[in-house]
Design an enzyme around this catalytic site. Structure first.
Site, PDB file in Angstrom:
ATOM      1  N   ASP A 137       0.826  -1.223   0.000  1.00 50.01           N
ATOM      2  CA  ASP A 137       0.000   0.000   0.000  1.00 50.01           C
ATOM      3  C   ASP A 137       0.859   1.273   0.000  1.00 50.01           C
ATOM      4  O   ASP A 137       0.345   2.366   0.218  1.00 50.01           O
ATOM      5  CB  ASP A 137      -0.945   0.000   1.204  1.00 50.01           C
ATOM      6  CG  ASP A 137      -0.185  -0.002   2.533  1.00 50.01           C
ATOM      7  OD1 ASP A 137       1.068   0.014   2.500  1.00 50.01           O
ATOM      8  OD2 ASP A 137      -0.832  -0.020   3.591  1.00 50.01           O
ATOM      9  N   GLU A 145       3.166   2.212   2.165  1.00 46.53           N
ATOM     10  CA  GLU A 145       3.733   2.635   3.459  1.00 46.53           C
ATOM     11  C   GLU A 145       5.167   2.122   3.580  1.00 46.53           C
ATOM     12  O   GLU A 145       5.506   1.053   3.068  1.00 46.53           O
ATOM     13  CB  GLU A 145       2.863   2.105   4.599  1.00 46.53           C
ATOM     14  CG  GLU A 145       1.546   2.854   4.701  1.00 46.53           C
ATOM     15  CD  GLU A 145       0.649   2.368   5.832  1.00 46.53           C
ATOM     16  OE1 GLU A 145       1.041   1.405   6.537  1.00 46.53           O
ATOM     17  OE2 GLU A 145      -0.437   2.941   5.991  1.00 46.53           O
ATOM     18  N   ARG A 194      11.582  25.855   0.657  1.00 43.46           N
ATOM     19  CA  ARG A 194      11.207  27.133   0.039  1.00 43.46           C
ATOM     20  C   ARG A 194       9.992  27.783   0.692  1.00 43.46           C
ATOM     21  O   ARG A 194       9.750  28.961   0.486  1.00 43.46           O
ATOM     22  CB  ARG A 194      10.994  26.956  -1.471  1.00 43.46           C
ATOM     23  CG  ARG A 194      12.325  26.849  -2.206  1.00 43.46           C
ATOM     24  CD  ARG A 194      12.148  26.499  -3.650  1.00 43.46           C
ATOM     25  NE  ARG A 194      11.684  25.133  -3.810  1.00 43.46           N
ATOM     26  CZ  ARG A 194      11.430  24.561  -4.983  1.00 43.46           C
ATOM     27  NH1 ARG A 194      11.581  25.252  -6.086  1.00 43.46           N
ATOM     28  NH2 ARG A 194      11.033  23.318  -5.048  1.00 43.46           N
ATOM     29  N   ASP A 205      19.136  35.356  -9.090  1.00 42.24           N
ATOM     30  CA  ASP A 205      18.257  36.204  -8.268  1.00 42.24           C
ATOM     31  C   ASP A 205      19.043  36.689  -7.055  1.00 42.24           C
ATOM     32  O   ASP A 205      20.172  36.245  -6.801  1.00 42.24           O
ATOM     33  CB  ASP A 205      16.966  35.469  -7.862  1.00 42.24           C
ATOM     34  CG  ASP A 205      17.219  34.146  -7.155  1.00 42.24           C
ATOM     35  OD1 ASP A 205      18.244  34.035  -6.439  1.00 42.24           O
ATOM     36  OD2 ASP A 205      16.413  33.224  -7.302  1.00 42.24           O
ATOM     37  N   LYS A 255      14.888  38.922  -9.832  1.00 46.67           N
ATOM     38  CA  LYS A 255      13.832  38.043 -10.364  1.00 46.67           C
ATOM     39  C   LYS A 255      12.518  38.287  -9.637  1.00 46.67           C
ATOM     40  O   LYS A 255      12.491  38.443  -8.422  1.00 46.67           O
ATOM     41  CB  LYS A 255      14.302  36.591 -10.147  1.00 46.67           C
ATOM     42  CG  LYS A 255      13.305  35.524 -10.487  1.00 46.67           C
ATOM     43  CD  LYS A 255      13.899  34.125 -10.283  1.00 46.67           C
ATOM     44  CE  LYS A 255      13.562  33.545  -8.931  1.00 46.67           C
ATOM     45  NZ  LYS A 255      14.076  32.178  -8.745  1.00 46.67           N
ATOM     46  N   ASP A 302      23.060  28.498  -8.567  1.00 47.18           N
ATOM     47  CA  ASP A 302      21.884  28.631  -7.702  1.00 47.18           C
ATOM     48  C   ASP A 302      21.906  27.508  -6.670  1.00 47.18           C
ATOM     49  O   ASP A 302      22.662  26.537  -6.814  1.00 47.18           O
ATOM     50  CB  ASP A 302      20.613  28.522  -8.564  1.00 47.18           C
ATOM     51  CG  ASP A 302      19.440  29.301  -7.971  1.00 47.18           C
ATOM     52  OD1 ASP A 302      19.513  29.692  -6.792  1.00 47.18           O
ATOM     53  OD2 ASP A 302      18.452  29.509  -8.694  1.00 47.18           O
TER      54      ASP A 302
END
Ligand code: R5P
Length: 309
Positions: free
Chosen positions: A34, A36, A112, A183, A206, A232
């Protein structure tokens, strides 16, 4: 000392063990039908996990990684505490050997969502940090998007970066004349790479419209005839890099490369990137098709810092 890994970061855990000259222990991990998860420490390794401090290398991405990380920490805590209650067949519990479990997270999922962007949101990075802190004695994180998200946890956190290794790799393979941060958030990391290589550096501003669309503010970059590497912390859809690369080509760059610690490469990112840049270079923090740099040295710095070695 043992460096333990489950299913998510075996290669990097081996690299770390080699860097530290420690033993690598592989936890058995599998999935039930399943989906898990299940983890088990091999019986032959139980004594070594009780006799010394332990570093567990585990990614908290994708979501199944969060569960596997928690189950691994819990299984190790149980053997170290000598807990054998409810063991089938029964056995006497052992003594508690005390604290000494450290979690090294190569790629910290949910990093993030490091603040509340709108009312009613959870600060996901902080929420996960608190959960892990309840299950270990210290956390080492590789290139966390925004370290501020893990400030104030109940255990010490060691933040490490693979930028020195990215710099060495780029210098050897790409020989860039110019490093660009796509950025403002990546300025510190990217400029450290430019400094290590000794080449020019600049950054773009950005604005993210949504998960798939970004715009860069127009800026004059001194890249006529240059080989440029965009650096980045992570590449996800590749949108940020592709837009930055367009700006670089328009301004005369002759070769553009992308380098990052975390190569997520979601939803066709690799083919999109292949149309925009000449090379993509990532670490092995996550299994990915552009993994050419080991994060082992960086994690080893974090472990030494955490344990005062
Ligand atoms: C965000 O600020 C990060 O540092 C990366 O620039 C971003 O996550 C990259 O995402 P994508 O590849 O989807 O543009």
């Amino acid at each position: 000392m043992p460096v333990v890994s489950g299913s998510s970061a075996k290669g990097l855990a081996k690299d770390l063990a080699k860097e530290l000259d420690w033993q690598h222990v592989q936890i058995e991990s599998r999935r039930f039908p399943d989906t898990e998860g299940y983890v088990r420490i091999p019986e032959a390794s139980i004594d070594s996990l009780r006799n010394q401090d332990v570093v567990v290398v585990s990614n908290t991405f994708p979501d199944s990684g969060i569960v596997e990380t928690l189950l691994s920490l819990e299984a190790i805590a149980d053997v170290r505490a000598g807990r054998l209650d409810s063991l089938k067949g029964g056995e006497e519990s052992g003594n508690d050997v005390g604290p000494g479990i450290y979690l090294a997270i190569p790629y910290f999922g949910y990093s993030r969502q490091d603040k509340r962007f709108q009312k009613g949101e959870a600060i996901s990075a902080k929420a996960l940090g608190r959960i892990f802190a309840n299950h270990c004695d210290g956390i080492i994180v590789l290139d966390l998007h925004a370290p501020v998200a893990l400030e104030g946890l109940s255990v010490p956190v060691s933040f490490v970066s693979a930028m020195p290794e990215l710099a060495v790799h780029l210098q050897e393979v790409v020989k860039p004349d110019f490093i660009l941060s796509p950025d403002k958030g990546a300025i510190e990391r990217a400029s450290s790479v430019a400094q290590a290589i000794g080449c020019k550096f600049s950054y773009l501003e950005k604005t993210r419209i949504d998960a798939h669309n970004i715009v860069h503010k127009a800026k004059d970059l001194d890249v006529e005839g240059a080989i440029v590497a965009i650096v980045d912390d992570m590449i996800s859809t590749g949108g940020t890099i592709c837009k930055a690369s367009e700006a670089l080509h328009t301004q005369g760059a002759i070769e553009v490369h992308a380098a990052c610690t975390h190569g997520l490469f979601t939803g066709g990112a690799i083919s999109r990137l292949d149309q925009h840049v000449d090379g993509v270079h990532a670490t092995n923090s996550l299994a990915n098709p552009r993994s050419v740099i080991s994060g082992g040295k960086a994690l080893a710095r974090g472990v030494r810092q955490m344990l005062g070695l």
